[in-house]
Enzyme design. Structure first.
Site, PDB file in Angstrom:
ATOM      1  CB  SER A 262       2.004  -4.743   4.445  1.00 25.46           C
ATOM      2  OG  SER A 262       1.943  -5.387   5.704  1.00 25.46           O
ATOM      3  CE  LYS A 307       4.714  -8.384   5.737  1.00 27.00           C
ATOM      4  NZ  LYS A 307       3.967  -7.222   5.231  1.00 27.00           N
TER       5      LYS A 307
END
Length: 368
Positions: A262, A307
């Site tokens: 990611s 996140k």
């Protein structure tokens, strides 16, 4: 009343002791791709180090974000799971979503490491293509089947130059040349061993390299492999060939103890910033996430809400959000954090132009 009280106590005890098949995610550390990371042995190293090409000063933040995940063997109690569901900074998901088919911690770490390495390679490739810098391709051994004919002879990372003397320029050629043989016959591979490639001109360390260079020729060796037999009768050697990229200068990404795919987008942005004059961020604190392809396409990731929290807690003002994660991200955006919808590296760079200029009203956003 006594019976009811005892039953209630029993149920409470059971809920504390009862284990449920879930995994917990929480906000992890963030890393500025323009900055440095401390080494375990002391001192620090740049997250992205470039040599052999002119670089430029940078400022601000382009932070990649991470998620912390409980181990494969961890099973929370029913009470812990319920508390996690109620908290905004914990995400409780089915165990098999994170560790499929009984995957162990070691297997998960290996998979994450492989995904991270692939993400690094794609990030470099996408960034250089965006800047119009040539990127080469070579054929390598991606993996060797345990117990197969090539075990101990060929190794992951070996560069395949030729098969039976025929130069190899596409990974599909390898299987085609091997299957010309019958099981039990010998195939001769011409390879540059991964140890020589890593120290010389191969793309495994991000440095320059082209098939046929003098350095490559000196490192070449011939390896004979006796073919085995597949279930359909074909000759096989037990390897998976793949593509590896080569670059005209060295790009090293020095993060430790981080896995998964990611960070690709933020690595690409960091590389572009270091290779171009001026600051992409204009001194702003930008964080983000997203996988990236060799062509610069941005893909979705997991744990987006965690996140977002990690980025905002660190001080981020803007968050680069994969388009496919926009719907989920928009439901839990922390106050003070602006989501920026991106589906490509080019789109992310255009958004940074708007952030740098202060023209943020036209930024592509995620609906709340």
């Amino acid at each position: 009343m006594l019976a009811a009280t005892l039953m209630l106590i029993g149920l409470l005890c059971a809920s504390v002791l009862m284990r449920v098949p879930y995994t917990e995610m929480s906000p992890g550390p963030t890393y500025n791709t323009l900055g440095e990371q401390e080494k375990k042995s002391g001192g620090s190293v740049p997250v992205i180090a470039i040599s052999g090409h002119e670089t430029y000063p940078t400022s601000g933040h382009l932070n990649m974000t991470t998620v912390q995940v409980t181990g494969a063997k961890y099973e929370p109690s029913l009470v812990s799971a319920v508390i996690g569901w109620l908290r905004k900074d914990v995400l409780v998901v089915p165990h098999d979503n994170v560790y499929p088919k009984g995957q162990t911690d070691k297997e998960a770490q290996q998979e994450n490491a492989e995904q991270f390495a692939s993400s690094e390679d794609s990030a470099k490739t996408a960034a250089l293509k965006q800047l119009g810098i040539p990127v080469g391709t070579q054929i390598v051994v991606s993996s060797v089947v345990a117990g197969g004919p090539s075990e101990g002879k060929l190794h992951a990372g070996d560069r395949i130059v030729a098969v039976d003397g025929t130069p190899v320029t596409a990974k599909e050629q390898v299987a085609a040349l091997v299957t010309k043989h019958k099981p039990g016959e010998t195939v001769e591979f011409t390879v540059v061993p991964h140890t020589a490639a890593a120290g010389g001109t191969a793309g495994t360390n991000g440095s320059a390299g082209t098939n046929g260079s003098a350095t490559d020729k000196a490192a070449e060796k011939k390896v004979a492999v006796t073919t085995g037999k597949a279930s359909d009768g074909r000759a096989i050697v037990g390897i998976l060939p793949g593509n590896d990229h080569t670059y005209p200068f060295t790009i090293d990404i020095g993060l430790q103890d981080v896995g998964g795919p990611s960070a690709g987008l933020m690595f690409s942005l960091g590389i572009v910033d270091k290779l171009t004059p001026g600051d992409l961020t204009g001194g702003k604190f930008v964080a983000g996430t997203g996988t990236i392809s060799d062509e610069g396409e941005v893909g979705p990731i997991g744990g987006i809400q965690m996140k977002l929290i990690a980025a905002r807690d660190k001080g981020a003002e803007y968050f680069m959000t994969p388009a496919e994660n926009c719907s989920e991200a928009g439901k839990g955006t922390p106050d003070g954090l602006t989501l920026v919808k991106v589906d490509s590296l080019g789109g992310a760079l255009k958004a940074l132009d708007q952030i740098r200029s202060g023209n943020t009203s036209a930024l592509p956003s995620c609906p709340k």
